[in-house]
Motif scaffolding. Structure first.
Motif, PDB file in Angstrom:
ATOM      1  N   GLY A  72      35.006  36.280  36.551  1.00  0.00           N
ATOM      2  CA  GLY A  72      36.293  36.778  37.011  1.00  0.00           C
ATOM      3  C   GLY A  72      37.422  35.757  37.040  1.00  0.00           C
ATOM      4  O   GLY A  72      38.560  36.115  37.353  1.00  0.00           O
ATOM      5  N   GLN A  73      37.109  34.505  36.714  1.00  0.00           N
ATOM      6  CA  GLN A  73      38.150  33.482  36.779  1.00  0.00           C
ATOM      7  C   GLN A  73      39.234  33.735  35.745  1.00  0.00           C
ATOM      8  O   GLN A  73      38.967  34.226  34.651  1.00  0.00           O
ATOM      9  N   GLU A  74      40.443  33.323  36.127  1.00  0.00           N
ATOM     10  CA  GLU A  74      41.590  33.534  35.252  1.00  0.00           C
ATOM     11  C   GLU A  74      41.385  32.889  33.877  1.00  0.00           C
ATOM     12  O   GLU A  74      41.749  33.458  32.850  1.00  0.00           O
ATOM     13  N   ARG A  75      40.760  31.737  33.841  1.00  0.00           N
ATOM     14  CA  ARG A  75      40.621  31.029  32.557  1.00  0.00           C
ATOM     15  C   ARG A  75      39.755  31.796  31.565  1.00  0.00           C
ATOM     16  O   ARG A  75      39.808  31.543  30.363  1.00  0.00           O
ATOM     17  N   PHE A  76      38.956  32.730  32.072  1.00  0.00           N
ATOM     18  CA  PHE A  76      38.102  33.508  31.173  1.00  0.00           C
ATOM     19  C   PHE A  76      38.661  34.893  30.871  1.00  0.00           C
ATOM     20  O   PHE A  76      37.989  35.722  30.266  1.00  0.00           O
ATOM     21  N   HIS A  77      39.880  35.102  31.302  1.00  0.00           N
ATOM     22  CA  HIS A  77      40.447  36.443  31.170  1.00  0.00           C
ATOM     23  C   HIS A  77      40.403  36.964  29.729  1.00  0.00           C
ATOM     24  O   HIS A  77      40.079  38.123  29.487  1.00  0.00           O
ATOM     25  N   ALA A  78      40.701  36.082  28.790  1.00  0.00           N
ATOM     26  CA  ALA A  78      40.793  36.505  27.383  1.00  0.00           C
ATOM     27  C   ALA A  78      39.456  36.972  26.819  1.00  0.00           C
ATOM     28  O   ALA A  78      39.402  37.626  25.780  1.00  0.00           O
ATOM     29  N   LEU A  79      38.360  36.646  27.506  1.00  0.00           N
ATOM     30  CA  LEU A  79      37.038  37.000  26.982  1.00  0.00           C
ATOM     31  C   LEU A  79      36.640  38.429  27.328  1.00  0.00           C
ATOM     32  O   LEU A  79      35.639  38.933  26.840  1.00  0.00           O
ATOM     33  N   TRP A 108      43.370  44.467  34.816  1.00  0.00           N
ATOM     34  CA  TRP A 108      42.162  44.836  34.056  1.00  0.00           C
ATOM     35  C   TRP A 108      42.216  46.292  33.603  1.00  0.00           C
ATOM     36  O   TRP A 108      41.832  46.618  32.488  1.00  0.00           O
ATOM     37  N   VAL A 109      42.648  47.143  34.519  1.00  0.00           N
ATOM     38  CA  VAL A 109      42.722  48.559  34.167  1.00  0.00           C
ATOM     39  C   VAL A 109      43.636  48.739  32.960  1.00  0.00           C
ATOM     40  O   VAL A 109      43.295  49.435  31.993  1.00  0.00           O
TER      41      VAL A 109
END
Lengths: 225, 403
Positions: A72-79, A108-109
C-alpha cells in the motif's frame, strides 16, 4: 455458454480478491479476522497475511477465495495494475479516523474503474469503528461516495469482529452473480448499491479461463478430439 | 557432438551463481547445436510400433505428423537410449515418471495422452522451426493446455481418474512439453539477441543498485540474527536457482521457496504475520542482492509457458506477480524520489562515488560472520566456566558438610 450453465450447479468458483489500503488502516487485521477469526497477533498461526485462501459457501455454492494483499505504500502505487489484473473483486480499506486513507481509497477506485471498468466488484471498508469517537470520515460521506461509484459500503471493526464476515459474503455473492451473468442487483434490499453495466464480455472471458471452454476449439480443429 | 555434450554436462554441474556467463555461452552453443540434433531423438526410445491407432484420431491428423506419432513407445519401457546427451538426464527422468504414472490408468487414457501430447510437441517444434513468433507458438501451447483440461474434465473415459490424478496429469503434460522443447520456448533464436540485451540491461541496472539496504526501502529485517540471515541466504539461493530448472512449475517453485523464506525472515524480525507492505520491499531487496541470471527471460518464459490457470490463482501465481512487480519497480520506479533521498546522493551511490552507511557488508561479510561466531564461542566458554566454578563451589560446600 450452454455447457457452462449445466456445470455451474456443481462447480466451485475460484475468485481472486485484491486487498488495497494504506499501511495502518488495519487491512491485515481485517483479512486475518476473516480467515483465522483472530485479532490478537499472538494467537495467529500463519506466518504471513500477504496471500490467504478461504473456502466459503454462499447459497449452496462452493467458493474458493484467494485474497491478494497489495503493497500500500505510495512508492508502489504504479504497480497496482500488475496486482489487480484478472481480479474478480477488490476490497478497499481505509481508517475512519484518517481522512488521508479515505482519499487514497478514492484514488484506487478511480484507477480500478479506469483499468477494469465495471468488470470488478468493489467493496469499501471503513475500518476501526471501535474508535468511532475519533472518526473524521462521516458515515454519510462514505456511503454517498460508495453509492456514487457502485461499490458496497461497510463499516468494520477487525478488533471487535464487526461486519467482516458480512463484507466478504456480500462481495462473494456479487462475484458469483457477475460470473453467472445474473443481474447482481441484490434481492435483500437497499443496503447495497450495485451498478453493473453490461458484464457479458467479462462473463464469457471468465468462463473461458476457469473452465477451459475456449473459443479456440473451433479455430484449431486439429486439437478437437 | 561428443565435445559439446561434455561441455553441457560441465555446465549442468557448475553452480548457478557462477553460471551467469556460462549460461549465455551454453545458449549460444545450443543455438549452433540445435540443427544437428534431430527432433526425432526426443521420441526415439523403443522401436515398438504403435499397437493400434484409432482411425478417427489419425484421420483427423495432419499427415506431416504421422512419422512422428507412428512410433508411439510402450509407456512402460523407459529404456534410456545411449545416444542421448547426458544433459537430457532430467528429461529421461521425467519421461520415466510420466510413464510410470500413466501405468495406473486405462489403455485408452494412455493412448490418448501419449498421442495428443506428442502431436502437440511435434506441432510446437514445427512452428518454432518455421520461425513462427514465440507468442503465437505459446498461444498454441496455452490452447492445448486449455483444451486438454476440458477433455479430461468432460470426456467419459477420463472420469475414472480422481481430481488429484487429473491435476497430476496436467502437471506432467506441462513439464513434458516445456522440458522437451526448452530450447525452442526459452528465449528462442528469433528473440535471443533481444532477450540477451534485456537481461544484461536489467543485470547492470541491479548491479548499480547493489548499495541499497533495508533502511532505504523501510524493511524490518533483523539481519543481526543468524536465523534471519540464513533465511535471507536461502531466499537468494532459491531465486538464483530458478534459471537452472526448466519446467515452469519448477521455476515457480523456486520463486515460492524464495518468497516463503522472505516471509519467514520477516515474521521472525517483526513477530507478526508479514503483509504485502512488508513482503514486496523485501522481495525487491532480495532480487537486488541476488541479481539472478537471465531474470527477464525467465519471467517471459513463465508468463508464456506456464499453464495460465496456475498464474491466475494460487500461491505461486501471487508470488510470481510480486516478482514481476519487483522487477518493474527496479526498472522504472526505483529512483531518488521513491527512496526519499536527494538526487545527488542517489547518483553518487549509483555511480559508486559514495557508499551508504549500514550497507549489506555490515551483516554479510564473511569476516564479520567469523568474528560474530567467535564472540559467540567466547560467550559460551565464559558461561560454561562460570557454571563449572559454580559447581566446584557447590561440591566444596558439600564436602565441608560431609566432614
Amino acid at each position: 455458454m450452454g455447457t457452462n450453465s449445466v456445470a455451474s450447479s456443481s462447480r466451485a468458483f475460484n475468485f481472486k480478491v485484491v486487498l488495497l489500503g494504506e499501511g495502518g488502516t488495519g487491512k491485515t487485521s481485517l483479512v486475518l479476522r476473516f480467515v483465522e477469526d483472530k485479532f490478537n497477533e499472538r494467537h495467529i498461526t500463519t506466518l504471513q497475511a500477504s496471500f490467504l485462501q478461504k473456502k466459503i459457501n454462499v447459497g449452496g455454492r462452493r467458493i474458493q477465495l484467494a485474497i491478494w494483499d497489495t503493497a500500500g505504500q505510495e512508492r508502489f502505487h504504479a504497480l497496482g495494475p500488475i496486482y489487480y489484473r484478472d481480479a474478480n473483486g477488490a476490497i478497499l480499506v481505509y481508517d475512519i479516523t484518517d481522512k488521508d486513507s479515505f482519499q487514497k481509497v478514492k484514488n484506487w477506485v478511480k484507477e480500478l474503474k479506469k483499468m477494469l471498468g465495471n468488470d470488478i466488484c468493489l467493496s469499501i471498508a471503513g475500518n476501526k469503528t471501535d474508535i468511532d469517537r475519533q472518526r473524521t470520515v462521516t458515515p454519510e460521506e462514505a456511503e454517498h461516495y460508495a453509492a456514487l461509484v457502485g461499490a458496497t459500503n461497510f463499516f468494520t471493526s477487525a478488533k471487535n469482529n464487526v461486519n467482516i464476515e458480512e463484507l466478504f459474503l456480500d462481495l462473494s455473492e456479487r462475484m458469483v452473480a457477475a460470473s453467472e451473468g445474473e443481474d447482481p442487483q441484490p434481492s435483500t434490499g437497499s443496503r447495497r448499491n450495485v451498478v453493473v453495466v453490461d458484464q457479458e464480455n467479462r462473463i464469457s472471458e471468465l468462463n473461458q479461463r476457469s473452465w477451459g471452454l475456449d473459443s479456440t476449439i473451433e479455430r484449431k480443429p486439429e486439437l478437437l478430439f | 557432438m561428443k565435445l559439446l555434450s561434455s561441455f553441457r554436462s560441465f555446465d549442468s554441474i557448475s553452480s548457478p551463481i557462477s553460471g551467469g556467463f556460462a549460461k549465455f555461452e551454453e545458449k549460444k552453443k545450443q543455438q549452433t547445436d540445435r540443427k544437428s540434433k534431430s527432433f526425432r531423438y526426443v521420441f526415439r526410445k523403443s522401436p515398438t510400433p504403435s499397437p493400434s491407432k484409432s482411425p478417427e484420431l489419425s484421420a483427423r491428423h495432419n499427415t506431416s505428423l504421422n512419422d512422428v506419432t507412428s512410433s508411439t513407445p510402450a509407456p512402460s519401457s523407459p529404456s534410456t537410449p545411449s545416444f542421448r546427451p547426458k544433459g537430457d538426464a532430467e528429461f529421461e527422468q521425467l519421461r520415466y515418471e510420466f510413464n510410470a504414472f500413466l501405468q495406473n490408468f486405462s489403455i485408452q487414457i494412455r493412448k490418448d495422452v501419449t498421442f495428443k501430447v506428442k502431436s502437440c510437441e511435434a506441432e510446437l517444434k514445427k512452428q518454432s522451426d518455421e520461425g513462427v513468433r514465440i507468442d503465437d507458438v505459446t498461444d498454441f501451447l496455452q490452447d492445448f493446455y486449455t483444451n486438454f483440461k476440458k477433455k479430461v474434465d468432460f470426456l467419459p473415459f477420463y472420469q475414472s481418474m480422481s481430481q488429484e490424478d487429473k491435476e497430476s496429469l496436467m502437471n506432467f503434460i506441462e513439464k513434458y512439453l516445456t522440458i522437451s522443447l526448452y530450447k525452442e520456448l526459452f528465449s528462442p533464436i528469433s528473440t535471443a539477441s533481444e532477450d540477451e540485451i534485456k537481461d544484461l540491461t536489467l543485470q547492470n541496472r541491479i548491479r548499480q543498485l547493489n548499495w541499497i539496504n533495508c533502511q532505504h526501502l523501510d524493511i524490518i529485517l533483523n539481519e543481526r540474527e543468524k536465523q534471519v540471515r540464513d533465511l535471507i541466504y536461502g531466499a537468494i539461493n532459491s531465486i538464483i536457482e530458478m534459471d537452472s530448472v526448466k519446467a515452469p512449475q519448477d521455476k515457480l517453485q523456486c520463486i515460492t521457496q524464495c518468497s516463503n523464506n522472505i516471509l519467514r525472515a520477516l515474521s521472525k524480525s517483526k513477530d507478526a504475520p508479514a503483509s504485502a507492505d512488508d513482503f514486496l520491499p523485501a522481495l525487491i531487496y532480495i532480487v537486488i542482492k541476488a541479481n539472478p541470471t537471465r531474470l527477464q527471460s525467465n519471467i517471459n518464459y513463465i508468463n508464456r509457458c506456464s499453464n495460465a490457470n496456475r498464474l491466475m490463482s494460487g500461491e505461486a501465481g501471487y508470488f510470481f506477480t510480486n516478482l514481476c512487480c519487483a522487477v518493474t519497480f527496479i526498472q522504472n520506479n526505483l529512483n531518488a524520489e521513491s527512496l526519499n533521498m536527494p538526487e545527488k546522493e542517489f547518483q553518487d551511490y549509483v555511480s559508486g562515488r559514495a557508499v551508504p552507511l549500514g550497507s549489506w557488508e555490515m551483516h554479510f561479510s564473511e569476516s564479520l560472520h567469523a568474528l560474530q561466531e567467535m564472540t559467540n564461542a567466547v560467550d559460551e566458554l565464559e558461561h560454561r566456566s562460570q557454571e563449572f566454578l559454580k559447581n566446584a563451589e557447590h561440591l566444596k560446600q558439600k564436602m565441608k558438610h560431609k566432614q
